[in-house]
Structure formats: C-alpha cells, structure tokens
Scaffold this motif. Sequence first.
Motif, PDB file in Angstrom:
ATOM      1  N   PRO A 214      26.104  36.650  72.599  1.00 61.03           N
ATOM      2  CA  PRO A 214      25.655  35.285  72.906  1.00 61.03           C
ATOM      3  C   PRO A 214      25.328  35.124  74.388  1.00 61.03           C
ATOM      4  CG  PRO A 214      27.690  35.253  71.626  1.00 61.03           C
ATOM      5  CD  PRO A 214      27.441  36.684  72.027  1.00 61.03           C
TER       6      PRO A 214
ATOM      7  N   GLU B  72      22.277  34.542  60.918  1.00 61.94           N
ATOM      8  CA  GLU B  72      23.538  33.791  60.889  1.00 61.94           C
ATOM      9  C   GLU B  72      24.714  34.683  61.270  1.00 61.94           C
ATOM     10  OE1 GLU B  72      24.713  30.419  60.177  1.00 61.94           O
ATOM     11  OE2 GLU B  72      22.691  30.290  60.994  1.00 61.94           O
TER      12      GLU B  72
ATOM     13  N   GLY C  75      24.521  35.252  64.935  1.00 64.89           N
ATOM     14  CA  GLY C  75      24.531  34.058  65.781  1.00 64.89           C
ATOM     15  C   GLY C  75      23.318  33.999  66.697  1.00 64.89           C
ATOM     16  N   HIS C  76      22.218  34.558  66.216  1.00 65.75           N
ATOM     17  CA  HIS C  76      20.989  34.628  67.020  1.00 65.75           C
ATOM     18  C   HIS C  76      19.831  34.293  66.082  1.00 65.75           C
ATOM     19  CE1 HIS C  76      18.557  35.545  70.376  1.00 65.75           C
ATOM     20  NE2 HIS C  76      18.344  36.821  70.166  1.00 65.75           N
ATOM     21  N   HIS C  77      19.116  33.228  66.364  1.00 69.19           N
ATOM     22  CA  HIS C  77      18.207  32.647  65.386  1.00 69.19           C
ATOM     23  C   HIS C  77      16.751  32.693  65.837  1.00 69.19           C
ATOM     24  CE1 HIS C  77      22.241  31.028  64.719  1.00 69.19           C
ATOM     25  NE2 HIS C  77      21.926  31.276  63.461  1.00 69.19           N
TER      26      HIS C  77
END
Length: 111
Positions: free
Chosen positions: A11, A67, A70-72
């Motif tokens: 993140p 998902e 955590g990277h879209h």
Amino acid sequence: MTDLATQSCIPCRGGVPPLPRAERERLLGLLDGDWEIITGHHLRREFKFSDFSSALGFTNTLGEIAETEGHHPDIHLAWGRATVEIWTHKIDGLTESDFVLAAKFDRAYAS
C-alpha cells in the motif's frame, strides 16, 4: 530475475515519488509484451476473448485479485475484450506495486 507475480502489492501512503523512467522500463520488461506505459503515468493492456461472457469472467477474476491485493485498477469491459489501466492514485503515477498487479493479471490470463 524476480517473478513479479509472486510478490504482494505494498500500500502506498503517499509522499513518495513515482518511479523514474529507467525503473519503469526495467519493470515493463518483466511483463507480458502487450503492456504499455502511457505518458509515463500508467500501465495499459487490452486482453482479448472470443465472446462477452469470457471477458466478463476474466474481469471478475481481476476484481478478486485486486481486492486481495488492495490495489484497484480501472477495468473497461466490452464484447471480446477487457482493457486494464493501472497506476497508484495516491501519487498519481507508477510504483512497483503497479507492475506486480500487472504481472498477476498476466498470470491469470495465461491460466
């Protein structure tokens, strides 16, 4: 050579610069040849399919991967294709995690 697809996305909390050109180009060389870097800002690839249903199924697979990581990305679905654009929104540019996600998508497409 590192297998990007086995790494995890990290993140971004902001405050870091986007990757310099040489590093972007090095990482691009580790991906499937269909990826391109657009204006030094984001990655883009079009995945092709024989019908809408297959493209939709792949899009759902990409959503599950995104998902988990955590990277879209931005995913554009159309008949017979899914176009993906990836960048780190927090810094408005590319990080290594963008290339990791792209490699995971390559692996999903190949399977």
